[in-house]
Motif scaffolding. Structure first.
Motif, short mmCIF file in Angstrom:
data_model
loop_
_atom_site.label_atom_id
_atom_site.label_comp_id
_atom_site.label_asym_id
_atom_site.label_seq_id
_atom_site.Cartn_x
_atom_site.Cartn_y
_atom_site.Cartn_z
N LEU B 117 4.61 6.52 -9.41
CA LEU B 117 6.03 6.83 -9.28
C LEU B 117 6.38 7.87 -10.34
O LEU B 117 6.44 7.55 -11.53
CB LEU B 117 6.87 5.58 -9.47
CG LEU B 117 8.38 5.87 -9.40
CD1 LEU B 117 8.77 6.38 -8.04
CD2 LEU B 117 9.17 4.63 -9.74
N ALA B 146 4.30 1.54 -2.52
CA ALA B 146 5.60 0.91 -2.29
C ALA B 146 6.56 1.91 -1.66
O ALA B 146 6.61 3.08 -2.04
CB ALA B 146 6.17 0.40 -3.60
N LYS B 147 7.32 1.43 -0.69
CA LYS B 147 8.27 2.29 0.02
C LYS B 147 9.47 2.60 -0.88
O LYS B 147 9.98 3.71 -0.89
CB LYS B 147 8.75 1.59 1.29
CG LYS B 147 7.63 1.38 2.30
CD LYS B 147 8.15 0.62 3.51
CE LYS B 147 7.20 0.72 4.69
NZ LYS B 147 6.06 -0.17 4.61
N TYR B 148 9.96 1.61 -1.57
CA TYR B 148 11.12 1.80 -2.44
C TYR B 148 11.17 0.70 -3.48
O TYR B 148 10.40 -0.26 -3.41
CB TYR B 148 12.43 1.83 -1.63
CG TYR B 148 12.58 0.67 -0.67
CD1 TYR B 148 12.99 -0.58 -1.10
CD2 TYR B 148 12.29 0.83 0.69
CE1 TYR B 148 13.11 -1.64 -0.23
CE2 TYR B 148 12.40 -0.23 1.57
CZ TYR B 148 12.82 -1.46 1.11
OH TYR B 148 12.93 -2.51 1.98
N PHE B 149 12.03 0.88 -4.47
CA PHE B 149 12.19 -0.14 -5.51
C PHE B 149 13.65 -0.21 -5.89
O PHE B 149 14.46 0.64 -5.53
CB PHE B 149 11.29 0.17 -6.71
CG PHE B 149 11.71 1.40 -7.48
CD1 PHE B 149 11.47 2.68 -6.98
CD2 PHE B 149 12.38 1.29 -8.69
CE1 PHE B 149 11.88 3.82 -7.67
CE2 PHE B 149 12.79 2.42 -9.39
CZ PHE B 149 12.54 3.69 -8.87
N LEU B 157 13.50 5.61 -3.81
CA LEU B 157 12.21 5.90 -3.17
C LEU B 157 11.05 5.56 -4.08
O LEU B 157 11.02 5.95 -5.24
CB LEU B 157 12.10 7.39 -2.85
CG LEU B 157 12.58 7.93 -1.50
CD1 LEU B 157 12.29 9.42 -1.46
CD2 LEU B 157 11.91 7.22 -0.35
N GLY B 158 10.06 4.88 -3.52
CA GLY B 158 8.84 4.58 -4.27
C GLY B 158 7.79 5.66 -4.04
O GLY B 158 7.99 6.56 -3.22
N GLY B 160 5.07 5.45 -2.53
CA GLY B 160 4.43 5.34 -1.21
C GLY B 160 4.87 6.43 -0.25
O GLY B 160 4.06 6.94 0.52
#
Lengths: 271, 259
Positions: B117, B146-149, B157-158, B160
């Motif tokens: 990230l 990961a898509k998001y956090f 946005l992550g 991923g």
């Protein structure tokens, strides 16, 4: 389908990709690919109908045509099919208000829409330097606020050649957003079926009598083939030797460049 | 429940589960203390790729958590191990703080790309450089996908998403080293002397934490904090072993029925 060469069939209309086929883009504007200016003239003079199908989304059609005319190409705005006008048509038909993640040069195409209103969809183009974490994250959040998220992508190209180097196109950024939001983008421009068919309809040619000439094996060649056109791959622009053995797309022919394609086409017609 | 098998190891996610940025999840510090009174076999497994081990531990200790460095197993550690094993010189798409974990690894004339990230690296110029390296045949290593956090100002946005974009552009699949990869959990359990069936993973990411752990036979507890969104528990099959309001509730359940 008869075996043999692509130029053995009756070709009445030709769709031409622009970047990588007519010219190579550079920071200074662009450089014509040798022979392409003459090739377009010869094609038009022969009576074969010609339209230009580009996925260019960094400027308006007018700006693109002005630039190509300055380089010496014979073409006019109504002959050019580009994703931004296609996106605008879709927005109007569905009554959508866009959040735009695009290059500033293309903004005038969207002047009919209220960009200050709460967006009901996202439109992504080849935004180049505008792509960064902030703009992508902002767009991601706009999509999350929609139920369901509506993502419209002006093309899904992987990369293109600019000033001698390969650059990321809009596709990777669209895929990034699709992955993060778990949605599937609506694609306007190549390889959308309606895009090819719209250009064919405009010149009054049936798919089986038309050919697409492009440097993008998936979006130009493969996309056209799926609509029933023949697809011709040039070895200019973003072409890479590995495209000769592409796992998914087998072009109807490979040519060195547009001039070579037009030579073959016109030689055959004269026979 | 009398028939419940006893657990011997507890794996805990960090961001979104026991803290969000510089704030502890309410009650989490005390809950961790209660858990430690019952078991010392605890490991903090994290996909937080912005921070080196040192940064991570300093932050946790600043907000009140008593955690030792060897209790942390991060995806950065896993990536570093991978790069060393492959003998590669990485182009690091990582924040400066995370690069610390790679400080003795040569990054000149890079021949692989490591993506974490990294908002500072996710710009057009840097992404293009990474893209060209990968297109030239050099491997792509993702710290995680990961898509998001969860950030204090909302979901963000992550890495991923950017990994997915590079994969699409190049036609190359990334080697993912963080959660929810099987190898990550197997590596984390290595020093905990138990089989996966005797371990539980507590986290806020239904896929990364819960499904990832359950895939290798561990139990997965989902907490409704951090990136949790309503209905997440229905996204995986089999469902989470337990769904808890927050980390303190997960600890209560563990103490009452599993440990």
């Amino acid at each position: 389908m008869a075996s043999g060469n692509w130029y053995d069939s009756a070709i009445e209309g030709v769709l031409l990709d622009i970047t990588g086929v007519l010219y190579n883009s550079t920071d200074e504007g662009g450089v014509p690919i040798p022979g392409s200016i003459e090739a377009v003239k010869r094609l038009k003079a022969s009576g074969v109908r010609v339209r230009f199908c580009t996925n260019e989304t960094q400027c308006t059609r007018q700006q693109l045509v002005d630039k190509l005319q300055r380089l010496g190409f014979e073409l006019s705005v109504p002959e050019v099919f580009a994703p931004a006008p296609a996106a605008c048509q879709l927005l109007k038909a569905r009554g959508l208000t866009p959040h735009l993640l695009v290059y500033p040069g293309v903004l005038p195409e969207f002047e009919a829409f209220d960009l200050g209103a709460k967006p009901t969809c996202v439109v992504v183009g080849d935004a180049a330097d505008i792509f960064n974490y902030e703009t992508m994250n902002n767009t991601f959040r706009k999509l999350l606020e929609m139920d369901p998220p509506v993502l419209i992508s002006m093309g899904v190209g992987k990369y293109y050649r600019h000033g001698g180097e390969l650059m990321l196109d809009v596709g990777p950024f669209t895929k990034a957003l699709e992955y993060a939001v778990r949605c599937e983008a609506i694609v306007v421009g190549k390889p959308d079926r309606n895009f090819f068919l719209g250009a064919l309809q405009d010149m009054g040619v049936q798919p089986q009598n038309a050919i697409m000439v492009g440097d993008d094996i998936v979006n130009d060649v493969g996309g056209a083939q799926k609509c029933g056109l023949k697809g011709l791959q040039v070895r200019t622009g973003k072409f890479r030797p590995s495209d000769e053995h592409h796992p998914e797309v087998r072009p109807d022919g490979f040519v060195e460049n547009l001039a070579h394609a037009v030579d073959l086409l016109l030689q055959h017609r004269k026979k | 429940m009398a028939t419940m098998s006893r657990l011997r190891a507890v794996l805990i996610d960090l961001s979104g589960t026991i803290h969000i940025e510089d704030a502890a999840i309410p009650g989490a510090v005390a809950a961790l203390q209660r858990l430690r009174e019952r078991t010392t076999n605890i490991k903090f497994v994290t996909n937080t790729t912005k921070e080196s081990m040192t940064t991570l531990r300093n932050r946790l200790s600043r907000i009140g958590f008593d955690i030792k460095q060897n209790e942390i197993f991060s995806s950065l550690t896993a990536a570093r191990n991978k790069v060393q094993e492959m003998g590669c010189r990485p182009m690091l798409l990582l924040q400066d703080s995370a690069k610390e974990d790679f400080k003795d690894i040569c990054t000149d004339d890079p021949n692989c790309v490591v993506v974490g990230l990294s908002p500072d690296s996710f710009n057009y110029r840097t992404l293009n450089q990474a893209f060209r390296l990968i297109l030239d045949g050099h491997p792509l290593i993702a710290i995680h996908k990961a898509k998001y956090f969860k950030r204090q100002d909302g979901l963000a946005l992550g890495p991923g998403a950017f990994v997915e974009g590079l994969e699409y552009a190049t036609g190359v699949r990334a080697t993912v080293v963080g959660k929810p990869e099987r190898a990550f959990y197997q590596e984390a359990l290595k020093t905990m002397s138990c089989v996966p069936e005797e371990a539980v993973m507590i986290g806020d990411d239904v896929e990364g934490d819960v499904q990832g752990a359950q895939t290798i036979g561990m139990k997965g507890f989902l907490v409704k904090t951090g990136k949790y969104r309503l209905g997440d528990e229905e996204k995986i099959s089999p469902p989470p072993e337990a769904i808890c309001e927050d980390f303190p509730a997960a600890v209560e359940l563990l103490l009452k029925e599993y440990l």
